[in-house]
Design a protein around this motif. Sequence first.
Motif, PDB file in Angstrom:
ATOM      1  N   UNK A   1       0.835  -1.224   0.000  1.00 46.53           N
ATOM      2  CA  UNK A   1       0.000   0.000   0.000  1.00 46.53           C
ATOM      3  C   UNK A   1       0.861   1.263   0.000  1.00 46.53           C
ATOM      4  N   UNK A   2       2.001   1.194   0.712  1.00 46.62           N
ATOM      5  CA  UNK A   2       2.884   2.363   0.786  1.00 46.62           C
ATOM      6  C   UNK A   2       3.483   2.677  -0.583  1.00 46.62           C
ATOM      7  N   UNK A   3       3.936   1.651  -1.297  1.00 49.75           N
ATOM      8  CA  UNK A   3       4.474   1.865  -2.647  1.00 49.75           C
ATOM      9  C   UNK A   3       3.372   2.373  -3.572  1.00 49.75           C
ATOM     10  N   UNK A   4       2.180   1.778  -3.461  1.00 43.24           N
ATOM     11  CA  UNK A   4       1.043   2.222  -4.296  1.00 43.24           C
ATOM     12  C   UNK A   4       0.719   3.692  -4.038  1.00 43.24           C
ATOM     13  N   UNK A   5       0.770   4.086  -2.764  1.00 45.72           N
ATOM     14  CA  UNK A   5       0.484   5.489  -2.389  1.00 45.72           C
ATOM     15  C   UNK A   5       1.499   6.435  -3.043  1.00 45.72           C
ATOM     16  N   UNK A   6       2.781   6.036  -3.002  1.00 47.32           N
ATOM     17  CA  UNK A   6       3.828   6.878  -3.602  1.00 47.32           C
ATOM     18  C   UNK A   6       3.657   6.968  -5.114  1.00 47.32           C
ATOM     19  N   UNK A   7       3.326   5.824  -5.737  1.00 48.10           N
ATOM     20  CA  UNK A   7       3.151   5.818  -7.189  1.00 48.10           C
ATOM     21  C   UNK A   7       1.975   6.707  -7.611  1.00 48.10           C
ATOM     22  N   UNK A   8       0.951   6.746  -6.768  1.00 41.60           N
ATOM     23  CA  UNK A   8      -0.243   7.549  -7.088  1.00 41.60           C
ATOM     24  C   UNK A   8       0.055   9.048  -7.084  1.00 41.60           C
ATOM     25  N   UNK A   9       1.149   9.445  -6.432  1.00 39.41           N
ATOM     26  CA  UNK A   9       1.494  10.878  -6.368  1.00 39.41           C
ATOM     27  C   UNK A   9       2.010  11.402  -7.702  1.00 39.41           C
ATOM     28  N   UNK A  10       2.455  10.470  -8.583  1.00 41.32           N
ATOM     29  CA  UNK A  10       3.006  10.904  -9.868  1.00 41.32           C
ATOM     30  C   UNK A  10       4.426  11.437  -9.706  1.00 41.32           C
ATOM     31  N   UNK A  11       4.937  12.100 -10.775  1.00 40.08           N
ATOM     32  CA  UNK A  11       6.283  12.666 -10.717  1.00 40.08           C
ATOM     33  C   UNK A  11       7.376  11.613 -10.757  1.00 40.08           C
ATOM     34  N   UNK A  12       7.065  10.439 -11.331  1.00 39.60           N
ATOM     35  CA  UNK A  12       8.065   9.362 -11.413  1.00 39.60           C
ATOM     36  C   UNK A  12       8.047   8.799 -12.834  1.00 39.60           C
ATOM     37  N   UNK A  13       8.945   7.843 -13.105  1.00 40.47           N
ATOM     38  CA  UNK A  13       8.990   7.237 -14.453  1.00 40.47           C
ATOM     39  C   UNK A  13       8.935   5.717 -14.342  1.00 40.47           C
ATOM     40  N   UNK A  14       8.162   5.218 -13.410  1.00 43.80           N
ATOM     41  CA  UNK A  14       8.047   3.760 -13.233  1.00 43.80           C
ATOM     42  C   UNK A  14       7.196   3.173 -14.362  1.00 43.80           C
ATOM     43  N   UNK A  15       7.773   2.203 -15.065  1.00 42.02           N
ATOM     44  CA  UNK A  15       7.081   1.610 -16.211  1.00 42.02           C
ATOM     45  C   UNK A  15       6.309   0.349 -15.843  1.00 42.02           C
TER      46      UNK A  15
END
Length: 304
Positions: free
Chosen positions: A94-108
């Motif tokens: 959930x913590x990783x999902x929360x960070x990914x939801x913030x945007x501003x990254x390039x995770x494919x």
Amino acid sequence: MSRKVLITGGTGMIGTRLAEMLIDGGYEVALLSRQPGNSRYRGFRWDPLAGTIDEAAVRYADYIINLAGSSVSDGKWTQDKKREILSSRLAGTKLVARELAKGGHHVEAFISASAIGIYGDQDDRIVNEETPPAANDFLAQVCQQWEEAALSVEQEGIRTAIFRIGLVLSPDGGALVPLARTVKMMAGAPLGSGRQYMSWIHLDDLCRLLIEALEEPQWQGVFNAVAPNPVTNKDFTETLASVLHRPLVLPKVPEFGLKLVMGEMSELVLASQRVSAEKILKHGFVFEFPHLKPALESFYSSEE
């Protein structure tokens, strides 16, 4: 320019080997860890239960492989232990999902672990990714919640693949270590009826599968991470004994004895899971170790 992979649970048995193989494959690797200084890889600090994470971690990554979760085979399943098994998986995901939801990254891509425990005890029925999760089964409930947390990442438009991992074979950890030890001590025996199916995978095949899933766009959704030839517990024990050149002198270990010693955790060895690898084979994955005997020989062939 090399691709950057962030691993949660990177110091565990799977993560350790996976990081080595990623480096060999030309990737850069960083680990999310509560003590990031304890590894030869770049580390980012996180504390899933406290809900804290270094914001630079997700921004570093091209890919994230999520393996974090406390061992299910370490100590009896007390209420506290069961809470830890669930929370260590859910909180990190959930913590990783929360960070990914913030945007501003390039995770494919987001690759997340689950386990074949989601199917519960299925006797000798062959189960696949369409088989519904078992009801009233602790591990099945854990896996279900774990997968739901991982699938929330897909809603952010990030390709997500979930791997339901079988019994991982490695001489450095997991279930094979105590099984081999008892066989070497001439105390090996089939567990319970011995008829229960064990769906296994060689550690290197698992790592190769996870690495293949990073870059190939067809890896999306849920997959069983098991070798194509599951065996019964009796066959597993006999094959292990032959590879170790030890006789099996004892009769079966009775189910009630295992329950007495292991408590609820006995379902790890008593539940029968005959899991299909057809979907990953159709996706083009080629196993180095599709059969049990060569897989075990890769660890123990030098032992006479």
